[in-house]
Design an enzyme around this catalytic site. Sequence first.
Site, mmCIF file in Angstrom:
data_model
loop_
_atom_site.group_PDB
_atom_site.id
_atom_site.type_symbol
_atom_site.label_atom_id
_atom_site.label_comp_id
_atom_site.label_asym_id
_atom_site.label_seq_id
_atom_site.Cartn_x
_atom_site.Cartn_y
_atom_site.Cartn_z
ATOM 1 N N GLN A 140 34.200 41.804 55.897
ATOM 2 C CA GLN A 140 35.302 41.870 54.935
ATOM 3 C C GLN A 140 36.214 40.697 55.272
ATOM 4 O O GLN A 140 36.934 40.729 56.259
ATOM 5 C CB GLN A 140 36.053 43.202 55.039
ATOM 6 C CG GLN A 140 37.343 43.265 54.232
ATOM 7 C CD GLN A 140 37.148 43.018 52.744
ATOM 8 O OE1 GLN A 140 36.155 43.433 52.165
ATOM 9 N NE2 GLN A 140 38.090 42.333 52.112
ATOM 10 N N GLY A 287 36.302 48.823 46.462
ATOM 11 C CA GLY A 287 35.292 47.811 46.173
ATOM 12 C C GLY A 287 35.799 46.468 46.633
ATOM 13 O O GLY A 287 37.005 46.290 46.829
ATOM 14 N N GLU A 289 35.066 42.349 45.596
ATOM 15 C CA GLU A 289 34.417 41.549 44.567
ATOM 16 C C GLU A 289 33.652 40.351 45.103
ATOM 17 O O GLU A 289 33.706 39.266 44.519
ATOM 18 C CB GLU A 289 35.482 41.074 43.571
ATOM 19 C CG GLU A 289 36.524 40.111 44.127
ATOM 20 C CD GLU A 289 37.736 40.730 44.805
ATOM 21 O OE1 GLU A 289 38.713 40.001 45.045
ATOM 22 O OE2 GLU A 289 37.714 41.943 45.090
ATOM 23 N N HIS A 313 36.775 47.161 37.585
ATOM 24 C CA HIS A 313 37.773 46.344 38.294
ATOM 25 C C HIS A 313 37.088 45.201 39.036
ATOM 26 O O HIS A 313 37.483 44.039 38.901
ATOM 27 C CB HIS A 313 38.567 47.226 39.264
ATOM 28 C CG HIS A 313 39.634 46.486 40.010
ATOM 29 N ND1 HIS A 313 40.933 46.383 39.548
ATOM 30 C CD2 HIS A 313 39.596 45.775 41.163
ATOM 31 C CE1 HIS A 313 41.637 45.648 40.396
ATOM 32 N NE2 HIS A 313 40.852 45.278 41.388
ATOM 33 N N GLU A 314 36.050 45.536 39.800
ATOM 34 C CA GLU A 314 35.416 44.510 40.643
ATOM 35 C C GLU A 314 34.734 43.426 39.814
ATOM 36 O O GLU A 314 34.816 42.243 40.139
ATOM 37 C CB GLU A 314 34.425 45.153 41.627
ATOM 38 C CG GLU A 314 35.043 46.190 42.569
ATOM 39 C CD GLU A 314 36.321 45.744 43.259
ATOM 40 O OE1 GLU A 314 36.501 44.539 43.502
ATOM 41 O OE2 GLU A 314 37.168 46.614 43.540
ATOM 42 N N HIS A 317 36.994 40.786 38.399
ATOM 43 C CA HIS A 317 37.347 39.723 39.354
ATOM 44 C C HIS A 317 36.470 38.479 39.183
ATOM 45 O O HIS A 317 36.845 37.400 39.645
ATOM 46 C CB HIS A 317 37.201 40.228 40.791
ATOM 47 C CG HIS A 317 38.440 40.863 41.340
ATOM 48 N ND1 HIS A 317 39.647 40.203 41.412
ATOM 49 C CD2 HIS A 317 38.653 42.101 41.862
ATOM 50 C CE1 HIS A 317 40.552 41.010 41.956
ATOM 51 N NE2 HIS A 317 39.975 42.169 42.233
ATOM 52 N N GLU A 336 45.019 40.132 41.403
ATOM 53 C CA GLU A 336 44.952 41.591 41.247
ATOM 54 C C GLU A 336 45.689 42.126 40.023
ATOM 55 O O GLU A 336 45.238 43.081 39.395
ATOM 56 C CB GLU A 336 45.461 42.281 42.517
ATOM 57 C CG GLU A 336 44.578 42.042 43.736
ATOM 58 C CD GLU A 336 43.147 42.567 43.590
ATOM 59 O OE1 GLU A 336 42.840 43.266 42.590
ATOM 60 O OE2 GLU A 336 42.319 42.263 44.467
ATOM 61 N N ASP A 394 48.285 40.859 55.124
ATOM 62 C CA ASP A 394 47.867 42.262 55.079
ATOM 63 C C ASP A 394 49.038 43.226 55.302
ATOM 64 O O ASP A 394 48.955 44.391 54.923
ATOM 65 C CB ASP A 394 46.756 42.535 56.096
ATOM 66 C CG ASP A 394 45.391 42.695 55.414
ATOM 67 O OD1 ASP A 394 45.364 42.792 54.165
ATOM 68 O OD2 ASP A 394 44.371 42.721 56.123
ATOM 69 N N TYR A 402 48.934 44.759 42.132
ATOM 70 C CA TYR A 402 48.035 45.303 41.106
ATOM 71 C C TYR A 402 48.850 45.889 39.945
ATOM 72 O O TYR A 402 48.679 45.506 38.791
ATOM 73 C CB TYR A 402 47.175 46.438 41.682
ATOM 74 C CG TYR A 402 46.221 46.083 42.791
ATOM 75 C CD1 TYR A 402 44.845 46.130 42.590
ATOM 76 C CD2 TYR A 402 46.669 45.761 44.068
ATOM 77 C CE1 TYR A 402 43.942 45.859 43.613
ATOM 78 C CE2 TYR A 402 45.782 45.469 45.097
ATOM 79 C CZ TYR A 402 44.419 45.518 44.865
ATOM 80 O OH TYR A 402 43.546 45.240 45.886
#
Length: 647
Positions: A140, A287, A289, A313-314, A317, A336, A394, A402
């Site tokens: 990730q 998820g 993307e 959503h993904e 992207h 987002e 983060d 979003y």
Amino acid sequence: MGERADMTLPSDPTTQSNWQDIASEHVDFDWTVDFDNETISGSVTHTLIWRTAGVREAIFDAQALDVHKVVVEDRPGDFSIGKNHQVMGSPLKVVLPSSRAVGDKIRVQIFYSTTKDCTALQWLGKEQTQGKTFPFLFSQCQPIYARSLAPLQDTPSAKITYTAKVKSVLPALLSAIRVSPPADGPAHDGKVIGKDFVTYEYKQPVPIPSYLVAIAVGNFRYRALPKVEGKEWTSGVWAEPELIDAAYWEFSEDVGRFLSTAEKILPPYRFGVYDVLVLPPSFPYGGMENACLTFVTPTLLVGDRTLVDVVVHELTHSWFGNGVTQANSTHFWLNEGWTTYIERVLLQLLHTPADRGFSFLIGSKSLQDALKQYESKPKYQRLVIDFEVGEDPDDAYSTVPYEKGANFLLHLERILGGLEVFLPYVYDYVTTFMGKSITTEDWKAHLYAYWEKHGGEEKIKALNSVKWDEWFYGEGLKLPVEMIYDTALAREAFALAEKWDASRKEADISKLGFQESDVAAFNANQKIVFLERLQSYQALPHSHIQHLGSLYGFLSTPNAELRWRFYEVALLDPSSPAAQEFAPAAAQWVVGKDGSGTVHGRMKFCRPTFRAIARANRQLAVEVFTENKLSFHPIARRLIEKDLGLV
């Protein structure tokens, strides 16, 4: 990056690389995956282009990497590793030949290995997988963790194409197009899984930001999804053999339909392949993307296709984020907010206008929760956050970009004349900036230019009426404009919640008159809205919460969206008998010790659940988390530690 000179982009406060002077354009990864030592080792070769004449060093971001040697144009190179910064890692400086002009290119190969402190990778033991036979690895990299996977210029302002050769004893997937062995051939090229090495080759010909570099290695199987007539792209699903039937069933009807519908309002899909990979439950997001290969949480596999809209959503992207990309984390809402807005337009096209309004309604609750969470750090309530150099993006991760972003775009759509006139603007926006990295200022300048050309004075007047500063930099719990949504699909859920609220005075549960059939006609989203509406009232008595949970099946539902929200209802008043009783059950559920064996590693669930448990019983939250923290992804682990005040 097309016509634009990237020098116009601002510096990125999260990178130490010198991408503005010399930029990586293409990367070749050559990796060996070692499950015994939990490392990826090998080399990364950068093709760099001079943007400033005479620059004598290339600086890469590196975090927790063991760099062995560097080769510059086939000769041993000089390199040094600078001081480690807690958030940004270390600058890796490579000496370059002198007297090079703008536009000149050079190849720099870096030999290295990842280490146990790599934030991007989670190594899972076989017992943490569905099949319990082979280990598992996945990455990730968003927002700034690609630098712990490989030395890169880890900024979305510098996009790269890439190829990869990955040697592994288990099947390997990357965010790119498979070159060999064929995806639809025998698993692991017919060799012995878990024993024989196979080299997997990939290519990503579309320039992408570094945070979309992704790898997953495990005992996967592939199943092609139904081909859509007239479409060049293909789609398929990957999962462990134990889950492949369930995964195929969950996604088979919808993925092709979703992508085809998106292409009705947006330029054609550019990536050639759109595959979905179902990850183990510790995956920290709903998820991710990753280009060509969306990673999804197994919590979507509920057997009734009610949660498959996460894929909308993904795949959105692919245009917003993977196509038109934020220049840096300050402009995260361009990824987002736009994706969430278009996702809901697609829900209207796929279902009904009421479904779009309903999705905004569900989002408004998560926005309220996020804004409340940052009351002590109001900077993170903003849509556009000016991060300090080295500040961790983060720390600001929430639904604010979003939901505030999507509401902002909905507001613009409404004042400019509705969806019919707004969608041609959206198409023009994507076409203008496809493949580029942009700032909020770039977006706004294009917005004004488009409407001046296509609407003249009246539309510019409408744009001038927008409270720009309040939308971009406003803090607090309210949006600059009160937003009204279509609540048609929520009315019955609201009415049922109101009845439960009114029933609190009746102590005898047998006289309440509620029945299982109350929610029989509700879909999962209506049940979500019912549970969220209950949270807007004073906490219900303990006996009512117990009755609610058992009568409607929330106490035992495998649908994590419902179970989590039920626990939020139960833990609403931290000092109540209900909170004291349900906190241990919520704790067992979130770490998978409730008999399910499934950890709820998706941060949407685990972070608020641990926070709610901690308000009722901090000692319990800390003990349960500490005992089970290795079940969570390193990113989730770090953020839960911050939530619980352990760091």
